[in-house]
Design a protein around this motif. Structure first.
Motif, PDB file in Angstrom:
ATOM      1  N   LEU A 259      47.251  36.539  48.859  1.00 20.71           N
ATOM      2  CA  LEU A 259      46.856  35.381  48.069  1.00 20.71           C
ATOM      3  C   LEU A 259      45.394  35.012  48.291  1.00 20.71           C
ATOM      4  N   TYR A 260      44.962  34.971  49.534  1.00 23.95           N
ATOM      5  CA  TYR A 260      43.561  34.712  49.849  1.00 23.95           C
ATOM      6  C   TYR A 260      43.343  35.027  51.320  1.00 23.95           C
ATOM      7  N   ASP A 261      42.070  35.091  51.707  1.00 23.69           N
ATOM      8  CA  ASP A 261      41.736  35.370  53.100  1.00 23.69           C
ATOM      9  C   ASP A 261      41.037  34.165  53.702  1.00 23.69           C
ATOM     10  N   THR A 262      40.779  34.227  54.996  1.00 22.48           N
ATOM     11  CA  THR A 262      40.203  33.081  55.705  1.00 22.48           C
ATOM     12  C   THR A 262      38.688  33.170  55.849  1.00 22.48           C
TER      13      THR A 262
ATOM     14  N   HIS B 146      35.065  32.929  54.148  1.00 17.68           N
ATOM     15  CA  HIS B 146      34.414  32.362  52.977  1.00 17.68           C
ATOM     16  C   HIS B 146      33.051  33.022  52.765  1.00 17.68           C
TER      17      HIS B 146
ATOM     18  N   LEU C 234      43.350  41.074  41.666  1.00 16.34           N
ATOM     19  CA  LEU C 234      43.641  40.145  42.756  1.00 16.34           C
ATOM     20  C   LEU C 234      43.056  40.660  44.064  1.00 16.34           C
TER      21      LEU C 234
ATOM     22  N   PHE D 242      39.293  40.355  43.924  1.00 15.83           N
ATOM     23  CA  PHE D 242      38.897  38.956  44.053  1.00 15.83           C
ATOM     24  C   PHE D 242      38.960  38.484  45.504  1.00 15.83           C
ATOM     25  N   ILE D 243      40.004  38.883  46.224  1.00 13.03           N
ATOM     26  CA  ILE D 243      40.203  38.409  47.596  1.00 13.03           C
ATOM     27  C   ILE D 243      39.225  39.061  48.560  1.00 13.03           C
TER      28      ILE D 243
ATOM     29  N   ASP E 296      34.409  39.714  47.473  1.00 13.72           N
ATOM     30  CA  ASP E 296      33.300  38.765  47.626  1.00 13.72           C
ATOM     31  C   ASP E 296      32.666  38.850  49.007  1.00 13.72           C
ATOM     32  N   ASN E 297      33.499  39.021  50.032  1.00 11.56           N
ATOM     33  CA  ASN E 297      32.969  39.084  51.392  1.00 11.56           C
ATOM     34  C   ASN E 297      32.193  40.372  51.638  1.00 11.56           C
TER      35      ASN E 297
ATOM     36  N   VAL F  47      44.824  37.290  56.379  1.00  8.30           N
ATOM     37  CA  VAL F  47      45.180  37.398  54.969  1.00  8.30           C
ATOM     38  C   VAL F  47      46.461  36.604  54.752  1.00  8.30           C
TER      39      VAL F  47
END
Length: 231
Positions: free
Chosen positions: A4-7, A9, A82, A85-86, A89-90, A149
């Motif tokens: 769903l997303y990672d920690t 930013h 997905l 996206f997750i 970016d990093n 994650v």
């Protein structure tokens, strides 16, 4: 498991990553608009290992690039976007936009060639951004192994949200690609269609190996104390 997303930013806006997502979605919408003619599009611009090896001309080599922006359905597209996206970016944040784009394309090419190597006689077109995105996952593993994650694991239709260390999540994912790829070779299934497991594995390894060449070396300002001389 559904990430769903990672920690972690991103410190900058992932412009290139968003452009890749938009490009993939745009090409997929073109596929939908073509209707039955989409089969021609996939057959023409997808990577067909047997055709590429039989006639490695410019038009067939170009399919190594064009295939990265085609998808076989909504689930194929959404799962890939997905993941991009997750994790993308990093990785872009550490590489910069231009280097990230080059890295993405190179990993996609290596992934496609890995698939061709393991399936030289396959007449089935291979499409999807999975190979390039696998390279992004490999880079993420090297750069952020301690990240978490947040993952959705459905159990008997009940949602279960779990924080999984990136090194475990991506490690298990990679091992599953190797296992499924090996099974596909044993039973001869991959050459007749399905998931390009070895493309995923090849892209992932490429990302791990190449990430060090693409990350930006940030300048760190060093401050030295003045030495005191009593004489």
């Amino acid at each position: 498991m559904i990430p769903l997303y990672d920690t972690i930013h991103s410190r900058s806006f992932p412009f290139v990553n968003w452009m890749l997502i938009i490009a993939n979605v745009a090409f997929f919408l073109i596929e939908i608009a073509l209707g039955p003619d989409a089969e021609w599009l996939v057959a023409t611009f997808g990577v067909v290992p047997a055709r590429l090896l039989a006639n490695p001309g410019p038009d067939q080599i170009a399919t190594l690039f064009s295939s990265m922006f085609l998808h076989g359905g909504w689930s194929h597209l959404l799962s890939n976007m997905l993941a991009l996206f997750i994790f993308g970016d990093n990785v872009e944040d550490r590489m910069g936009g231009g280097r990230y784009l080059t890295f993405y394309i190179i990993c996609g090419l290596i992934a496609a060639l890995t698939h061709v190597f393991f399936n030289p006689d396959s007449p089935i077109p291979t499409i999807g951004a999975s190979g390039a995105i696998s390279g992004v996952l490999g880079a993420y593993l090297v750069l952020y192994p301690t990240a978490r994650v947040i993952t959705l694991i459905p159990i008997f239709f009940l949602p279960w949200f779990v924080e999984i260390p990136a090194v475990i999540y991506l490690g298990v994912w990679f091992l599953s690609q190797l296992l499924n790829g090996t099974l596909a070779i044993i039973i001869g299934a991959q050459g007749f269609g399905g998931v390009a497991w070895w493309a995923h594995a090849g892209g992932f390894v490429a990302g791990i190996v190449l990430v060090g060449l693409f990350i930006q070396r940030r300048y760190q300002r060093r401050v030295y104390a003045d030495e005191y001389w009593p004489w």
